[in-house]
Design a protein around this motif. Structure first.
Motif, PDB file in Angstrom:
ATOM      1  N   GLU A 245       9.008   0.462 -10.428  1.00  0.00           N
ATOM      2  CA  GLU A 245       7.781   0.214  -9.661  1.00  0.00           C
ATOM      3  C   GLU A 245       7.463  -1.282  -9.647  1.00  0.00           C
ATOM      4  O   GLU A 245       7.004  -1.814  -8.625  1.00  0.00           O
ATOM      5  CB  GLU A 245       6.612   0.993 -10.266  1.00  0.00           C
ATOM      6  CG  GLU A 245       6.661   2.509 -10.079  1.00  0.00           C
ATOM      7  CD  GLU A 245       6.271   2.951  -8.674  1.00  0.00           C
ATOM      8  OE1 GLU A 245       6.343   2.134  -7.733  1.00  0.00           O
ATOM      9  OE2 GLU A 245       5.888   4.124  -8.534  1.00  0.00           O
ATOM     10  N   ILE A 246       7.696  -1.951 -10.767  1.00  0.00           N
ATOM     11  CA  ILE A 246       7.474  -3.399 -10.805  1.00  0.00           C
ATOM     12  C   ILE A 246       8.391  -4.095  -9.805  1.00  0.00           C
ATOM     13  O   ILE A 246       7.972  -4.995  -9.070  1.00  0.00           O
ATOM     14  CB  ILE A 246       7.716  -3.954 -12.227  1.00  0.00           C
ATOM     15  CG1 ILE A 246       6.739  -3.332 -13.231  1.00  0.00           C
ATOM     16  CG2 ILE A 246       7.565  -5.481 -12.236  1.00  0.00           C
ATOM     17  CD1 ILE A 246       7.034  -3.689 -14.679  1.00  0.00           C
ATOM     18  N   ARG A 247       9.636  -3.658  -9.770  1.00  0.00           N
ATOM     19  CA  ARG A 247      10.600  -4.262  -8.838  1.00  0.00           C
ATOM     20  C   ARG A 247      10.198  -4.018  -7.387  1.00  0.00           C
ATOM     21  O   ARG A 247      10.370  -4.889  -6.519  1.00  0.00           O
ATOM     22  CB  ARG A 247      11.994  -3.704  -9.120  1.00  0.00           C
ATOM     23  CG  ARG A 247      13.117  -4.459  -8.432  1.00  0.00           C
ATOM     24  CD  ARG A 247      14.474  -3.904  -8.839  1.00  0.00           C
ATOM     25  NE  ARG A 247      15.544  -4.501  -8.077  1.00  0.00           N
ATOM     26  CZ  ARG A 247      16.231  -5.590  -8.433  1.00  0.00           C
ATOM     27  NH1 ARG A 247      15.928  -6.203  -9.569  1.00  0.00           N
ATOM     28  NH2 ARG A 247      17.202  -6.060  -7.679  1.00  0.00           N
ATOM     29  N   PHE A 248       9.658  -2.835  -7.102  1.00  0.00           N
ATOM     30  CA  PHE A 248       9.152  -2.520  -5.763  1.00  0.00           C
ATOM     31  C   PHE A 248       7.989  -3.445  -5.409  1.00  0.00           C
ATOM     32  O   PHE A 248       7.951  -4.039  -4.323  1.00  0.00           O
ATOM     33  CB  PHE A 248       8.731  -1.056  -5.721  1.00  0.00           C
ATOM     34  CG  PHE A 248       8.159  -0.598  -4.408  1.00  0.00           C
ATOM     35  CD1 PHE A 248       8.635  -1.069  -3.190  1.00  0.00           C
ATOM     36  CD2 PHE A 248       7.129   0.353  -4.389  1.00  0.00           C
ATOM     37  CE1 PHE A 248       8.106  -0.638  -1.982  1.00  0.00           C
ATOM     38  CE2 PHE A 248       6.601   0.793  -3.185  1.00  0.00           C
ATOM     39  CZ  PHE A 248       7.085   0.301  -1.983  1.00  0.00           C
ATOM     40  N   PHE A 249       7.040  -3.589  -6.326  1.00  0.00           N
ATOM     41  CA  PHE A 249       5.928  -4.528  -6.108  1.00  0.00           C
ATOM     42  C   PHE A 249       6.450  -5.935  -5.858  1.00  0.00           C
ATOM     43  O   PHE A 249       6.001  -6.633  -4.935  1.00  0.00           O
ATOM     44  CB  PHE A 249       4.987  -4.531  -7.315  1.00  0.00           C
ATOM     45  CG  PHE A 249       4.317  -5.862  -7.542  1.00  0.00           C
ATOM     46  CD1 PHE A 249       3.315  -6.309  -6.702  1.00  0.00           C
ATOM     47  CD2 PHE A 249       4.750  -6.697  -8.581  1.00  0.00           C
ATOM     48  CE1 PHE A 249       2.730  -7.561  -6.890  1.00  0.00           C
ATOM     49  CE2 PHE A 249       4.171  -7.941  -8.770  1.00  0.00           C
ATOM     50  CZ  PHE A 249       3.155  -8.374  -7.921  1.00  0.00           C
ATOM     51  N   ASP A 250       7.406  -6.375  -6.671  1.00  0.00           N
ATOM     52  CA  ASP A 250       7.929  -7.730  -6.568  1.00  0.00           C
ATOM     53  C   ASP A 250       8.531  -7.986  -5.182  1.00  0.00           C
ATOM     54  O   ASP A 250       8.321  -9.056  -4.591  1.00  0.00           O
ATOM     55  CB  ASP A 250       8.988  -7.935  -7.654  1.00  0.00           C
ATOM     56  CG  ASP A 250       9.577  -9.328  -7.648  1.00  0.00           C
ATOM     57  OD1 ASP A 250       8.892 -10.257  -8.118  1.00  0.00           O
ATOM     58  OD2 ASP A 250      10.713  -9.487  -7.164  1.00  0.00           O
ATOM     59  N   ALA A 251       9.246  -7.000  -4.654  1.00  0.00           N
ATOM     60  CA  ALA A 251       9.847  -7.150  -3.328  1.00  0.00           C
ATOM     61  C   ALA A 251       8.774  -7.256  -2.248  1.00  0.00           C
ATOM     62  O   ALA A 251       8.878  -8.067  -1.314  1.00  0.00           O
ATOM     63  CB  ALA A 251      10.780  -5.971  -3.042  1.00  0.00           C
ATOM     64  N   GLU A 252       7.718  -6.438  -2.363  1.00  0.00           N
ATOM     65  CA  GLU A 252       6.655  -6.464  -1.366  1.00  0.00           C
ATOM     66  C   GLU A 252       5.795  -7.713  -1.490  1.00  0.00           C
ATOM     67  O   GLU A 252       5.316  -8.249  -0.492  1.00  0.00           O
ATOM     68  CB  GLU A 252       5.807  -5.204  -1.474  1.00  0.00           C
ATOM     69  CG  GLU A 252       6.500  -3.967  -0.943  1.00  0.00           C
ATOM     70  CD  GLU A 252       6.925  -4.131   0.507  1.00  0.00           C
ATOM     71  OE1 GLU A 252       6.104  -4.586   1.335  1.00  0.00           O
ATOM     72  OE2 GLU A 252       8.091  -3.819   0.820  1.00  0.00           O
TER      73      GLU A 252
END
Length: 456
Positions: A245-252
């Motif tokens: 989820e952190i990686r998803f946030f980081d991409a967005e």
């Protein structure tokens, strides 16, 4: 006049961020930004959950000031109001039900994306059932039992409590492309808050196979209701999902920043932080309740403006709003109690010797807090529902016990007494602003979203 972007993310603990030393690639884009920005390695939240932390982030006041954190009193001035008064276009995009306009957070924004309109049709059906049927009746009990069974055993959840990062980025970029400069934009991402079910591509960065949404829902229910029964393998799966989820946030976040740089002609100050962290059995629990350990209070803080640097000074989220206003050449409201981080960046004297986090109320029986210096942390009343037998006072020597495991309250008595006195002095200062505020009536839809996020 400088454009300003404030990015906050729910539940992101500092030690799961790459530039803080985490050994997983959770934040490649934030790490890249940090290389050419200002980073604060000892930044701490002033509250252990969203409700308690955001008064500090957006109004530079302690959680218990001006009647408490249940609602933003009209006596508090939000950073959005200061930018609005200075002629900025102002936009706020969030989907945490604790930050609704009803609680005062929409003030000063030309566009506030934070209502209940994004609730799903199935979620509305659940609310209809609650409003229509007597909660002591057979129909309600049967439907509720079926819902509980579906989450715990089958792993089915009929509604989403918040808006996904990609949709929120889309909405924020659509707004920023439609306004004139200068602009102040705040985007709060909810994806790192449980329930954790990130897109498959981000799961596969840390796992050989993906976790289904049903299995993720079942695991979330177990960690919240039966934390002692979570196995080591299940714990690792939960952490895998959290990191994804952190990686998803980081991409967005990266897509948001790039889109803003394309849309705006002037320079943009960018600040990125979290309102609090999450616990993964560090102190025998999960999620974020009324505890004051570093897994909840230690947060990342990146400021991309005028050069770069790494700083280990003790700072708090109270200091963020004054910093944004100073760099934008906007006068800070008199109610702000934080200090601009420009003093740290410019190498000037930084007088902050402690960071204070609060919860409860000013009532002596309900007042809970932590008082953290560079070397010590004192906690008063830090018990919560997953650890109800915590002692009323705790004291940790952070130099030798960074995990906060050995309570020295009965050993380091002189230090304990000094910190007790400091807390009482602080409490008196907070009490000077105390006032009665109207209670907000929470509608059924908001209650449902709070329940879906584990708050009720």
């Amino acid at each position: 006049m400088q454009n300003v972007l404030l990015v906050t993310v729910d539940s992101l603990r500092a030690d799961h961020v790459g530039y803080h030393g985490y050994d997983r690639a959770t934040t490649p884009n934030l790490d890249s930004m940090a290389e050419s920005a200002h980073t604060f390695s000892n930044a701490f939240a002033n509250g252990c959950s969203t409700r308690r932390s955001f008064p500090s982030i957006l109004s530079s006041t302690y959680p218990l000031m001006y009647g408490g954190f249940e609602k933003i009193s009209a006596e508090r001035t939000l950073v959005s109001e200061a930018f609005d008064d200075a002629g900025y276009a102002t936009g706020g995009f969030q989907s945490n039900p604790h930050l609704l306009e009803e609680f005062g957070y929409g003030r000063g924004f030309d566009r506030y994306f934070g209502s209940n309109t994004e609730a799903s049709s199935t979620s509305r059906l659940r609310q209809f059932v609650k409003q229509t049927f007597d909660d002591d009746g057979l129909v309600f009990k049967t439907l509720k039992a079926g819902e509980d069974f579906s989450e715990r055993v089958v792993g089915y959840n009929p509604g989403e409590a918040s808006v996904r990062a990609d949709k929120k980025t889309d909405a924020a970029l659509e707004w920023i492309r439609s306004v004139d400069e200068p602009a102040f934009l705040w985007v709060h991402y909810m994806d790192v808050h449980h329930p954790y079910h990130p897109p498959d591509e981000h799961q596969l960065a840390f796992r050989d196979s993906t976790v289904s949404k049903r299995e993720a829902i079942k695991l979330r229910r177990k960690m919240l209701e039966d934390p002692d029964d979570v196995t080591d393998e299940e714990l690792q799966t939960i952490i895998d999902l959290y990191d994804a989820e952190i990686r998803f946030f980081d991409a967005e976040m990266h897509r948001l920043v790039e889109g803003i740089r394309e849309a705006l002609s002037g320079e943009t100050l960018i600040a990125v932080t979290s309102d609090h962290g999450d616990e993964f059995r560090d102190h025998h629990g999960f999620a974020h309740y009324d505890t004051f350990y570093d897994e909840l209070l230690h947060v990342p803080l990146v400021l991309d403006v005028d050069g770069s640097g790494e700083y280990d000074d003790l700072v708090s989220l109270l200091d963020l709003a004054p910093t944004l206003l100073e760099y934008a050449s906007v006068e800070a409201p008199e109610t702000f109690v934080g200090e601009s981080l420009s003093a740290v960046i410019d190498g000037e004297s930084w007088g902050k010797e402690a960071v204070i986090a609060e919860s409860g109320s000013l009532d002596p029986e309900e007042f809970r807090c932590s008082y953290r210096t560079e070397n010590w942390k004192y906690i008063r009343g830090g018990n919560h529902r997953q650890a109800p037998n915590k002692p009323p006072e705790e004291l940790y020597d952070l130099d030798v016990d960074s995990s906060e495991e050995e309570n020295l309250i009965n050993d380091a008595t002189k230090i304990a007494e000094d910190l007790r006195e400091a807390v009482e002095t602080h409490k008196e200062r907070v009490a000077e602003t105390d006032q009665d505020i109207e209670t907000v009536e929470i509608d059924a839809e908001t209650q449902q979203r709070l329940e879906d996020l584990g708050y009720k």
